[in-house]
Write a protein that holds these residues in place. Structure first.
Motif, PDB file in Angstrom:
ATOM      1  N   THR A 241      18.729   6.346 -33.280  1.00  0.00           N
ATOM      2  CA  THR A 241      17.875   6.544 -34.450  1.00  0.00           C
ATOM      3  C   THR A 241      18.098   5.409 -35.444  1.00  0.00           C
ATOM      4  OG1 THR A 241      18.045   8.944 -34.193  1.00  0.00           O
ATOM      5  CG2 THR A 241      17.250   8.127 -36.318  1.00  0.00           C
ATOM      6  N   LEU A 242      17.016   4.824 -35.899  1.00  0.00           N
ATOM      7  CA  LEU A 242      17.063   3.834 -36.978  1.00  0.00           C
ATOM      8  C   LEU A 242      17.005   4.601 -38.286  1.00  0.00           C
ATOM      9  CD1 LEU A 242      16.940   0.781 -37.733  1.00  0.00           C
ATOM     10  CD2 LEU A 242      14.444   1.046 -37.765  1.00  0.00           C
ATOM     11  N   THR A 243      18.040   4.471 -39.118  1.00  0.00           N
ATOM     12  CA  THR A 243      18.157   5.360 -40.276  1.00  0.00           C
ATOM     13  C   THR A 243      19.150   4.782 -41.279  1.00  0.00           C
ATOM     14  OG1 THR A 243      18.652   7.666 -40.888  1.00  0.00           O
ATOM     15  CG2 THR A 243      20.022   6.684 -39.164  1.00  0.00           C
ATOM     16  N   LEU A 244      19.324   5.485 -42.403  1.00  0.00           N
ATOM     17  CA  LEU A 244      20.493   5.278 -43.254  1.00  0.00           C
ATOM     18  C   LEU A 244      21.573   6.176 -42.683  1.00  0.00           C
ATOM     19  CD1 LEU A 244      18.918   5.262 -46.842  1.00  0.00           C
ATOM     20  CD2 LEU A 244      19.304   3.329 -45.297  1.00  0.00           C
ATOM     21  N   VAL A 245      22.580   5.605 -42.064  1.00  0.00           N
ATOM     22  CA  VAL A 245      23.510   6.368 -41.239  1.00  0.00           C
ATOM     23  C   VAL A 245      24.405   7.261 -42.099  1.00  0.00           C
ATOM     24  CG1 VAL A 245      25.403   6.218 -39.589  1.00  0.00           C
ATOM     25  CG2 VAL A 245      23.469   4.639 -39.415  1.00  0.00           C
ATOM     26  N   ASP A 246      24.381   8.552 -41.817  1.00  0.00           N
ATOM     27  CA  ASP A 246      25.222   9.535 -42.493  1.00  0.00           C
ATOM     28  C   ASP A 246      26.681   9.271 -42.138  1.00  0.00           C
ATOM     29  OD1 ASP A 246      26.634  11.778 -43.349  1.00  0.00           O
ATOM     30  OD2 ASP A 246      25.159  13.215 -42.593  1.00  0.00           O
ATOM     31  N   PRO A 247      27.561   9.034 -43.132  1.00  0.00           N
ATOM     32  CA  PRO A 247      28.969   8.757 -42.821  1.00  0.00           C
ATOM     33  C   PRO A 247      29.663   9.853 -42.023  1.00  0.00           C
ATOM     34  CG  PRO A 247      28.487   8.168 -45.098  1.00  0.00           C
ATOM     35  CD  PRO A 247      27.272   8.891 -44.579  1.00  0.00           C
ATOM     36  N   MET A 248      29.145  11.084 -42.070  1.00  0.00           N
ATOM     37  CA  MET A 248      29.757  12.176 -41.325  1.00  0.00           C
ATOM     38  C   MET A 248      29.403  12.132 -39.839  1.00  0.00           C
ATOM     39  SD  MET A 248      31.655  14.086 -43.298  1.00  0.00           S
ATOM     40  CE  MET A 248      31.730  15.728 -42.566  1.00  0.00           C
ATOM     41  N   ARG A 249      28.517  11.225 -39.448  1.00  0.00           N
ATOM     42  CA  ARG A 249      28.045  11.207 -38.060  1.00  0.00           C
ATOM     43  C   ARG A 249      28.612  10.051 -37.246  1.00  0.00           C
ATOM     44  NH1 ARG A 249      27.657  15.468 -39.188  1.00  0.00           N
ATOM     45  NH2 ARG A 249      25.850  16.673 -39.893  1.00  0.00           N
ATOM     46  N   VAL A 250      29.460   9.240 -37.834  1.00  0.00           N
ATOM     47  CA  VAL A 250      30.043   8.110 -37.118  1.00  0.00           C
ATOM     48  C   VAL A 250      31.548   8.067 -37.351  1.00  0.00           C
ATOM     49  CG1 VAL A 250      27.960   6.679 -37.099  1.00  0.00           C
ATOM     50  CG2 VAL A 250      29.493   6.582 -39.058  1.00  0.00           C
ATOM     51  N   ASP A 251      32.224   7.351 -36.492  1.00  0.00           N
ATOM     52  CA  ASP A 251      33.680   7.261 -36.571  1.00  0.00           C
ATOM     53  C   ASP A 251      34.107   5.812 -36.403  1.00  0.00           C
ATOM     54  OD1 ASP A 251      36.579   7.529 -35.129  1.00  0.00           O
ATOM     55  OD2 ASP A 251      36.189   9.249 -36.418  1.00  0.00           O
ATOM     56  N   MET A 252      35.221   5.456 -37.000  1.00  0.00           N
ATOM     57  CA  MET A 252      35.680   4.071 -36.950  1.00  0.00           C
ATOM     58  C   MET A 252      36.215   3.654 -35.580  1.00  0.00           C
ATOM     59  SD  MET A 252      35.084   2.201 -39.621  1.00  0.00           S
ATOM     60  CE  MET A 252      36.265   0.851 -39.493  1.00  0.00           C
ATOM     61  N   CYS A 253      36.334   4.583 -34.636  1.00  0.00           N
ATOM     62  CA  CYS A 253      36.697   4.202 -33.277  1.00  0.00           C
ATOM     63  C   CYS A 253      35.475   3.743 -32.502  1.00  0.00           C
ATOM     64  CB  CYS A 253      37.354   5.374 -32.544  1.00  0.00           C
ATOM     65  SG  CYS A 253      36.230   6.742 -32.155  1.00  0.00           S
ATOM     66  N   ASN A 254      34.299   3.774 -33.164  1.00  0.00           N
ATOM     67  CA  ASN A 254      33.047   3.556 -32.446  1.00  0.00           C
ATOM     68  C   ASN A 254      32.018   2.989 -33.426  1.00  0.00           C
ATOM     69  OD1 ASN A 254      30.893   3.683 -30.684  1.00  0.00           O
ATOM     70  ND2 ASN A 254      31.049   5.880 -30.286  1.00  0.00           N
ATOM     71  N   ILE A 255      32.275   1.780 -33.918  1.00  0.00           N
ATOM     72  CA  ILE A 255      31.482   1.253 -35.036  1.00  0.00           C
ATOM     73  C   ILE A 255      31.325  -0.252 -34.908  1.00  0.00           C
ATOM     74  CG2 ILE A 255      33.400   0.730 -36.611  1.00  0.00           C
ATOM     75  CD1 ILE A 255      30.384   2.743 -37.745  1.00  0.00           C
ATOM     76  N   ALA A 256      30.237  -0.762 -35.444  1.00  0.00           N
ATOM     77  CA  ALA A 256      30.039  -2.209 -35.533  1.00  0.00           C
ATOM     78  C   ALA A 256      29.393  -2.528 -36.869  1.00  0.00           C
ATOM     79  CB  ALA A 256      29.158  -2.713 -34.386  1.00  0.00           C
ATOM     80  N   PHE A 257      29.873  -3.591 -37.524  1.00  0.00           N
ATOM     81  CA  PHE A 257      29.332  -4.049 -38.801  1.00  0.00           C
ATOM     82  C   PHE A 257      28.863  -5.493 -38.669  1.00  0.00           C
ATOM     83  CE2 PHE A 257      32.533  -0.911 -40.169  1.00  0.00           C
ATOM     84  CZ  PHE A 257      31.754  -0.105 -40.998  1.00  0.00           C
TER      85      PHE A 257
END
Length: 432
Positions: A241-257
């Protein structure tokens, strides 16, 4: 060719993870034509680090994949050179913030950000050593599949390639700044035993990371969602989903910036504090920078040392310090949410001066709310008895120290954020 940094920070034995992340690096290079700088930041003991070095050296060659396995000594040497080139007023203090003697989830990722800049990377993709990839038909499910194509490009260009779009058209020209998913498996915070022992105590303790004035309903909902990730259902097919990503739905073990985020704002350098590496997820959301939320969730597991007495004490301390940090971060998050797109300059870059302002404001807050949190933790843990009661006794003797540390951690974060542009520039010139 798009150069990326695929990063694995670790302070524990994880040879299998080193091998697995190398496979993801090869996948990124083969499928997307990326130049992958695989960065293993190793704070393990000498024997474990030597084993990781052996495993890294034995990895099969992969086109356009370069492996960097760095213990703390070469990391320290790099930081000293960068800090010296940046000409900062307190070099020793800055070095301590970036490479402290204690565990710091934020600092290890900040080092990755600076090294990625030195390596000329356009994005950082982080994994953790206490997690693994899911399998589908016997093949690993790599998150980089969704992370690579769109980071840094206008969000509108990605809309045709995702499963669905939940993004205000006003944000379509802003760059995709984050791509991430969550995890399945065990709770991300090792407090499941508390829930097994007493559901009521679990609710009371976990609810302490909500704002003090949260309604009972909001607090209950937060407790139900906290640390559970994406549940336990395995991966069966892609959804993004292209969105403003809810911080509760992602984790820092699985992220890219994308670099336009992490080269402007670092992560908090707090030591012995879980959750200290989540700040940028909130910032990207509140600044209305688009992201891609996908479902290639990592599988989380617990490592044996958490089951030891020393591991238990260390982890519970990190959890309590997280609860205390939220007193300050809730204020900052509220200010960021109210600011919204005004956090961005005319180039769609985050304004670091506003973040520093909010951080310094928060340090003036009354500490009474954190005294209340410590009181509630003390009551809850004594009710559980056993080693939790023993931990409460230890905590009682450190109350003033912990209250002061929580505030000082925010002051350190403000200091690092002010210095960050100079460090990033110096890292770029220093190279690797």
């Amino acid at each position: 060719m798009n150069r990326i940094c695929l990063c694995l920070p670790t302070n524990r034995a994880c040879s299998a993870t080193v091998t697995a992340i190398h496979r993801e690096a090869a996948y990124a290079a083969e499928q997307f034509g990326a130049d992958v700088q695989l960065l293993i930041l190793d704070s393990s003991d000498d024997l474990t680090r030597a084993e990781h070095a052996r495993v890294a050296a034995a990895l099969p060659p992969a086109a356009n994949v370069t492996v960097h396995h760095l213990g703390e000594d070469p990391q320290r040497d790099f930081l000293r050179r960068v800090i010296r080139r940046a000409g900062l007023a307190e070099p020793d203090r800055m070095l301590t913030l970036l490479l402290p003697s204690g565990v710091s989830y934020g600092s290890c990722t900040d080092r990755a950000f600076l090294l990625a800049t030195a390596l000329g990377c356009h994005s950082v993709h982080r994994r953790d050593s206490d997690s693994t990839y899911q399998l589908l038909d016997g093949q690993p499910v790599f998150p980089v599949h969704h992370e690579l194509p769109w980071l840094g490009r206008p969000a509108g260009e990605a809309s045709a390639s995702v499963t669905c779009t939940d993004l205000d058209p006003a944000h379509a020209e802003r760059p995709v700044s984050l791509a991430g998913a969550s995890f399945i498996g065990e709770l991300s915070v090792d407090i499941a035993e508390i829930r097994r022992l007493d559901e009521g105590v679990y609710h009371d303790v976990v609810g302490l990371w909500a704002p003090a004035d949260a309604s009972p309903q909001d607090r209950r909902q937060l407790v139900e969602e906290s640390f559970t990730g994406a549940g336990t259902a395995p991966f069966t097919g892609d959804h993004a989903t292209l969105t403003l990503v809810d911080p509760m739905r992602v984790d820092m073990c699985n992220i890219a910036f994308h670099r336009d985020v992490y080269e402007r704002i670092p992560l908090p350098p707090a030591t012995d504090t879980i959750g200290s590496d989540y700040f940028l997820i909130h910032l990207v959301h509140d600044a209305t920078l688009p992201g891609i939320l996908h479902n290639r969730h990592i599988e989380n597991f617990y490592t044996p040392e958490r089951r030891t007495d020393a591991g238990f004490l260390a982890y519970q301390t990190r959890f309590v310090k997280f609860l205390l940090s939220m007193h300050y971060f809730h204020h900052v998050y509220d200010r960021m949410a109210a600011e919204g797109a005004r956090l961005l300059d005319d180039r769609q870059h985050v304004r670091a001066d506003r973040i520093v302002e909010f951080l310094r404001e928060s340090t003036t807050l009354d500490r009474a709310e954190n005294v209340w949190r410590l009181d509630r933790v003390d009551t809850a843990y004594r009710k559980l008895g056993g080693r939790y009661e023993e931990f409460a006794e230890r905590l009682a003797g450190r109350r003033l120290q912990l209250l002061a540390e929580a505030c000082r951690d925010i002051e350190d974060f403000a200091l690092l954020t002010e210095a960050w542009p100079h460090l990033v520039e110096a890292a770029g010139h220093e190279g690797w």
